[in-house]
Design a protein around this motif. Sequence first.
Motif, PDB file in Angstrom:
ATOM      1  N   LEU A  41      19.342  21.352 -23.827  1.00  0.00           N
ATOM      2  CA  LEU A  41      19.742  20.884 -22.613  1.00  0.00           C
ATOM      3  C   LEU A  41      19.181  19.577 -22.278  1.00  0.00           C
ATOM      4  O   LEU A  41      18.299  18.960 -22.838  1.00  0.00           O
ATOM      5  N   THR A  42      19.815  18.751 -21.254  1.00  0.00           N
ATOM      6  CA  THR A  42      19.105  17.435 -20.816  1.00  0.00           C
ATOM      7  C   THR A  42      19.140  17.733 -19.349  1.00  0.00           C
ATOM      8  O   THR A  42      19.655  18.256 -18.616  1.00  0.00           O
ATOM      9  N   GLY A  43      18.185  16.685 -18.825  1.00  0.00           N
ATOM     10  CA  GLY A  43      17.820  16.509 -17.341  1.00  0.00           C
ATOM     11  C   GLY A  43      18.862  15.667 -16.971  1.00  0.00           C
ATOM     12  O   GLY A  43      19.735  15.117 -17.432  1.00  0.00           O
ATOM     13  N   GLY A  44      18.734  15.335 -15.501  1.00  0.00           N
ATOM     14  CA  GLY A  44      19.377  14.307 -14.815  1.00  0.00           C
ATOM     15  C   GLY A  44      20.564  14.951 -14.071  1.00  0.00           C
ATOM     16  O   GLY A  44      20.849  16.202 -14.417  1.00  0.00           O
ATOM     17  N   ARG A  45      21.388  14.139 -13.213  1.00  0.00           N
ATOM     18  CA  ARG A  45      22.187  14.576 -12.522  1.00  0.00           C
ATOM     19  C   ARG A  45      23.575  15.026 -13.361  1.00  0.00           C
ATOM     20  O   ARG A  45      24.098  16.006 -12.928  1.00  0.00           O
ATOM     21  N   ASN A  46      24.076  14.555 -14.420  1.00  0.00           N
ATOM     22  CA  ASN A  46      24.969  14.814 -14.998  1.00  0.00           C
ATOM     23  C   ASN A  46      24.889  16.036 -16.057  1.00  0.00           C
ATOM     24  O   ASN A  46      25.355  16.947 -16.043  1.00  0.00           O
ATOM     25  N   ARG A  85      10.713  19.388 -12.705  1.00  0.00           N
ATOM     26  CA  ARG A  85      10.757  19.685 -14.165  1.00  0.00           C
ATOM     27  C   ARG A  85      12.278  19.992 -14.518  1.00  0.00           C
ATOM     28  O   ARG A  85      12.979  20.474 -13.784  1.00  0.00           O
ATOM     29  N   ASN A  86      12.704  19.562 -15.566  1.00  0.00           N
ATOM     30  CA  ASN A  86      14.043  19.757 -16.053  1.00  0.00           C
ATOM     31  C   ASN A  86      14.425  21.125 -16.067  1.00  0.00           C
ATOM     32  O   ASN A  86      15.531  21.616 -15.957  1.00  0.00           O
ATOM     33  N   VAL A  87      13.468  21.884 -16.656  1.00  0.00           N
ATOM     34  CA  VAL A  87      13.570  23.462 -16.645  1.00  0.00           C
ATOM     35  C   VAL A  87      13.897  24.202 -15.465  1.00  0.00           C
ATOM     36  O   VAL A  87      14.453  25.108 -15.139  1.00  0.00           O
ATOM     37  N   VAL A 152      22.916   9.813 -20.202  1.00  0.00           N
ATOM     38  CA  VAL A 152      22.488   8.566 -20.574  1.00  0.00           C
ATOM     39  C   VAL A 152      22.042   7.739 -19.279  1.00  0.00           C
ATOM     40  O   VAL A 152      22.684   7.746 -18.326  1.00  0.00           O
ATOM     41  N   GLY A 153      21.084   7.129 -19.291  1.00  0.00           N
ATOM     42  CA  GLY A 153      20.373   6.284 -18.230  1.00  0.00           C
ATOM     43  C   GLY A 153      21.175   4.898 -18.276  1.00  0.00           C
ATOM     44  O   GLY A 153      22.057   4.363 -19.361  1.00  0.00           O
ATOM     45  N   PRO A 154      21.058   4.181 -17.027  1.00  0.00           N
ATOM     46  CA  PRO A 154      21.719   3.085 -16.770  1.00  0.00           C
ATOM     47  C   PRO A 154      21.339   1.846 -17.624  1.00  0.00           C
ATOM     48  O   PRO A 154      21.908   1.091 -17.931  1.00  0.00           O
ATOM     49  N   VAL A 158      18.365   7.769 -23.649  1.00  0.00           N
ATOM     50  CA  VAL A 158      18.611   8.893 -23.848  1.00  0.00           C
ATOM     51  C   VAL A 158      17.330   9.980 -23.974  1.00  0.00           C
ATOM     52  O   VAL A 158      16.421   9.333 -24.355  1.00  0.00           O
ATOM     53  N   ALA A 159      17.406  11.221 -23.328  1.00  0.00           N
ATOM     54  CA  ALA A 159      16.297  11.940 -23.209  1.00  0.00           C
ATOM     55  C   ALA A 159      14.989  11.242 -22.768  1.00  0.00           C
ATOM     56  O   ALA A 159      15.240  10.466 -21.703  1.00  0.00           O
ATOM     57  N   SER A 160      14.078  10.877 -23.388  1.00  0.00           N
ATOM     58  CA  SER A 160      13.083  10.015 -22.793  1.00  0.00           C
ATOM     59  C   SER A 160      12.585   8.982 -23.858  1.00  0.00           C
ATOM     60  O   SER A 160      11.587   8.662 -24.150  1.00  0.00           O
ATOM     61  N   VAL A 187       5.070  10.294 -17.273  1.00  0.00           N
ATOM     62  CA  VAL A 187       4.796  10.809 -18.463  1.00  0.00           C
ATOM     63  C   VAL A 187       5.446  11.990 -18.529  1.00  0.00           C
ATOM     64  O   VAL A 187       5.929  12.771 -17.859  1.00  0.00           O
ATOM     65  N   ARG A 188       6.046  12.108 -20.025  1.00  0.00           N
ATOM     66  CA  ARG A 188       6.971  13.156 -20.373  1.00  0.00           C
ATOM     67  C   ARG A 188       6.930  13.367 -22.021  1.00  0.00           C
ATOM     68  O   ARG A 188       5.973  12.719 -22.707  1.00  0.00           O
ATOM     69  N   THR A 189       7.625  14.584 -22.254  1.00  0.00           N
ATOM     70  CA  THR A 189       7.656  14.780 -23.821  1.00  0.00           C
ATOM     71  C   THR A 189       9.268  14.552 -24.295  1.00  0.00           C
ATOM     72  O   THR A 189      10.099  15.080 -23.313  1.00  0.00           O
ATOM     73  N   ASP A 210      27.508   3.091 -12.117  1.00  0.00           N
ATOM     74  CA  ASP A 210      26.030   2.740 -12.473  1.00  0.00           C
ATOM     75  C   ASP A 210      25.806   2.926 -13.988  1.00  0.00           C
ATOM     76  O   ASP A 210      25.050   2.446 -14.598  1.00  0.00           O
ATOM     77  N   LYS A 211      26.889   3.417 -14.647  1.00  0.00           N
ATOM     78  CA  LYS A 211      26.661   3.758 -16.070  1.00  0.00           C
ATOM     79  C   LYS A 211      27.565   3.105 -16.884  1.00  0.00           C
ATOM     80  O   LYS A 211      27.476   2.843 -18.136  1.00  0.00           O
ATOM     81  N   ALA A 212      28.429   2.196 -16.353  1.00  0.00           N
ATOM     82  CA  ALA A 212      29.644   1.623 -17.160  1.00  0.00           C
ATOM     83  C   ALA A 212      29.027   0.525 -18.079  1.00  0.00           C
ATOM     84  O   ALA A 212      29.356   0.350 -19.297  1.00  0.00           O
TER      85      ALA A 212
HETATM   86  O1  LIG Z   1      14.371  13.885 -17.859  1.00  0.00           O
HETATM   87  C1  LIG Z   1      15.351  12.811 -17.676  1.00  0.00           C
HETATM   88  O2  LIG Z   1      15.389  12.196 -16.580  1.00  0.00           O
HETATM   89  C2  LIG Z   1      16.636  13.077 -18.364  1.00  0.00           C
HETATM   90  O3  LIG Z   1      16.749  13.909 -19.533  1.00  0.00           O
HETATM   91  C3  LIG Z   1      17.328  11.687 -18.571  1.00  0.00           C
HETATM   92  O4  LIG Z   1      17.414  11.445 -20.063  1.00  0.00           O
HETATM   93  C4  LIG Z   1      18.577  11.597 -18.070  1.00  0.00           C
HETATM   94  O5  LIG Z   1      19.490  12.530 -18.656  1.00  0.00           O
HETATM   95  C5  LIG Z   1      19.049  10.389 -17.741  1.00  0.00           C
HETATM   96  O6  LIG Z   1      18.408   9.547 -17.137  1.00  0.00           O
HETATM   97  C6  LIG Z   1      20.458  10.452 -16.950  1.00  0.00           C
HETATM   98  O7  LIG Z   1      20.185  10.928 -15.854  1.00  0.00           O
HETATM   99  P1  LIG Z   1      21.429  10.910 -14.672  1.00  0.00           P
HETATM  100  O8  LIG Z   1      22.521  11.961 -15.281  1.00  0.00           O
HETATM  101  O9  LIG Z   1      20.566  11.534 -13.557  1.00  0.00           O
HETATM  102  O10 LIG Z   1      21.757   9.621 -14.278  1.00  0.00           O
END
Ligand SMILES: O=C(O)[C@H](O)[C@@H](O)[C@H](O)[C@H](O)COP(=O)(O)O
Length: 260
Positions: A41-46, A85-87, A152-154, A158-160, A187-189, A210-212
């Motif tokens: 799994l990944t964190g963030g809005r998407n 926390r992402n979890v 995917v960040g702007p 990806v990930a950290s 600070v992240r892992t 914002d991701k284009a």
């Molecule tokens: O811990 C985190 O922040 C995420 O794992 C990070 O890699 C995230 O997936 C991207 O920053 C996109 O985040 P958005 O989907 O919120 O733009």
Amino acid sequence: MTAPQVVVHRDKELMAQAAAARLITKIVDAQAARGSASVVLTGGRNGNGLLAALAAAPARDAVDWSRLDLWWGDERFLPEGHADRNVTQAREALLDAVELDPARVHAMPASDGTNGGDVDAAAEAYAAELARAARPENHGAVPSFDVLLLGVGPDTHVASLFPELPAVRETERMVVGVRGAPKPPPVRTSLTLPAIRAAREVWLLAAGEDKARAVTIALSGAGELQAPAAGAYGRARTLWLLDRAAAAGLPRELYPPASP
Ligand SMILES: O=C(O)[C@H](O)[C@@H](O)[C@H](O)[C@H](O)COP(=O)(O)O
């Protein structure tokens, strides 16, 4: 390296719903073929948007949630239960609504766990957990993940793994501690690119204008140090799941919208 496949949906809601349906099918097929499935799994809005869509999906319980291994691509190094926390966010979006086997939910260590506040020790502990779960036929010291999800960040992170920072340069370790992340908290892992590339399939999620720029850079041949998303690919498949806004910079003839 698998050439990226790009699927463009009308908007971020439809992208999340379509990605959730795609993930259900992938998990069901893996469980039918091998008795279990493994997803990162990944964190963030998407990432959380996909989990929320999965929780609401009509076919959700076609998945045998008790035979699913869940891992994380990265985690914010904060105390257990912290809202950032992402979890924690994954539990709120989906995990608390389904019957998972707790022994198969592999959260990355919290900052107040057994590793104390040592983020490098936390990374080593998670790498050891991955290695214990790996089987001889797997590729390297991690299990063969069926699907590894990445937001995917702007800035194309990806990930950290952020552009030009040490973690994206790691070629040996599977998990590293990250300090000074440009995206808070600092600070992240994180899994490293070698760990990401052990996955059968890597799915990258990006929605919104914002991701284009990041999407266009990552899919236009940029190097992985400058654009970490460009280095995220699976052994069997690399799939970019976008909405139209995030795909706006791509040649339209190459990536026609999948959703009318
Ligand atoms: O811990 C985190 O922040 C995420 O794992 C990070 O890699 C995230 O997936 C991207 O920053 C996109 O985040 P958005 O989907 O919120 O733009």
